[in-house]
Design a protein around this motif. Structure first.
Motif: not given
Length: 351
Positions: A30-40, A67-75
């Motif tokens: 199940h691959l990422p995509g613009p419809d990931a929330v609907d589809r998964l 459908g992809y994420l780029s997150i900045l984590p600073v903990d």
């Protein structure tokens, strides 16, 4: 865009960009995509407000609606000490600059501590999705101990407008059973309040090193950590990129199957990462890999390499912190944008 990516990959470009995965075919995922929330996610038992939070994460920043994420984590101010983390660039002792970096770079979200996000919430929580990391390794005990302790409550994340909460479990550590129970309860409460959940699925046990080989990032062991993480309903799994395989067989513990090594994996880094994706319910829950520590001049090339492996394996994105914030903001933005370009580049396909 592909030319810049190939240049950064150097002599690994063809190995990584031309690889075809012959272990687990991409059609099985199940691959990422613009419809990931609907589809998964919408097909699961997640409450409706959680779907809104997931869509807010996916719909923000330069990667919005891919459908992809780029997150900045600073903990790292807690996890690795503030001095060790911020001395290379003291501007990031100020929490506002952490959020500014995520905004300037067009990240989907910024992940940090209760104190950091709380200090900036009223100014920025409506401008970029906040992800509150609930637990940390406090790292000020002598002798040092490795344990994840709850620093924040789920309700505090909700009160400051967070779209998601995150937590770490040190799978394999003596304290892991307690951590699993704590995080499971916290994630249940977060879902009740409409927030998404992200689990740092890390391994931690001195016994995972044998004959000079470190198996903390082996594909088989990290894959099982991922499987435990989605079991307690993490919506997104954060995992280190696999660097080897055969942890179960080398350490002679637990249970595995020869087909894991003969059919489901090879030595290729994309195939090893694909096994991590497979353990996230075949990609139903997204896999984001961590960017790793800052190594200096090689950071940009290493970050792009990790992004290429994650994307081609079927992963959902990258969560990269130290490589970005331990340098001037303009350089940090450039590095994060280079990561995002991998996911925006249509020539980098799922293997």
């Amino acid at each position: 865009m592909i030319d810049a990516i190939e240049k950064l990959l150097g002599d690994q470009a063809r190995t990584l960009l031309d690889h075809t995965c012959s272990t687990v075919p991409k059609q099985s995922l199940h691959l990422p995509g613009p419809d990931a929330v609907d589809r998964l996610y919408a097909l699961s038992d997640r409450p409706v407000p959680v779907l809104g939070s997931l869509q807010a994460l996916i719909g923000n920043g330069r990667l919005a609606d891919t459908g992809y994420l780029s997150i900045l984590p600073v903990d790292q101010g807690i996890e690795h000490s503030a001095g060790a983390s911020f001395a290379p660039n003291p501007a990031y002792f100020d929490p506002e600059n952490i959020v500014k970096l995520a905004l300037e770079a067009g990240c989907n979200a910024v992940a940090s501590t209760l104190g950091v996000l709380g200090a900036a919430a009223r100014k920025y929580a409506h401008k970029i999705p906040f992800l509150l990391k609930l637990n940390h390794n406090e790292l000020l005990s002598l002798p040092a101990k490795h344990d994840q302790i709850m620093f924040a409550q789920v309700e505090q994340a909700w009160n400051m407008g967070c779209r998601a909460v995150g937590a770490t479990v040190y799978f394999g550590a003596p304290e892991s059973s307690r951590q699993i129970v704590e995080v499971s309860r916290a994630f249940e409460r977060a879902h009740q309040l409409g927030m998404a959940t992200v689990l740092w699925c890390y391994l931690r046990n001195p016994g995972f090193k044998k004959d000079g080989v470190d198996y903390h990032a082996s594909a088989d062991l990290t894959g099982q950590a991922n499987h435990l993480g989605v079991t307690i309903q993490a919506d997104i799994i954060k995992q280190k990129l696999p660097v080897n395989n055969g942890g179960y067989t080398a350490l002679k513990f637990g249970m595995t199957n020869p087909k894991v090594y003969s059919e489901l994996t090879t030595d290729h880094p994309i195939d090893l990462c694909r096994y991590q994706v497979l353990n996230c319910y075949a990609g139903r829950m997204g896999l984001i890999n961590s960017g790793g520590p800052s190594g200096g001049e090689s950071d940009l090339a290493e970050a792009v390499r990790t992004a290429v492996i994650n994307k081609r394996a079927g992963g959902m994105g990258l969560i990269s912190g130290r490589k970005a914030f331990q340098r001037p903001m303009a350089e940090g933005v450039k590095l994060l944008n280079a990561i995002q370009d991998v996911y925006l580049c249509k020539d980098v396909t799922v293997a």
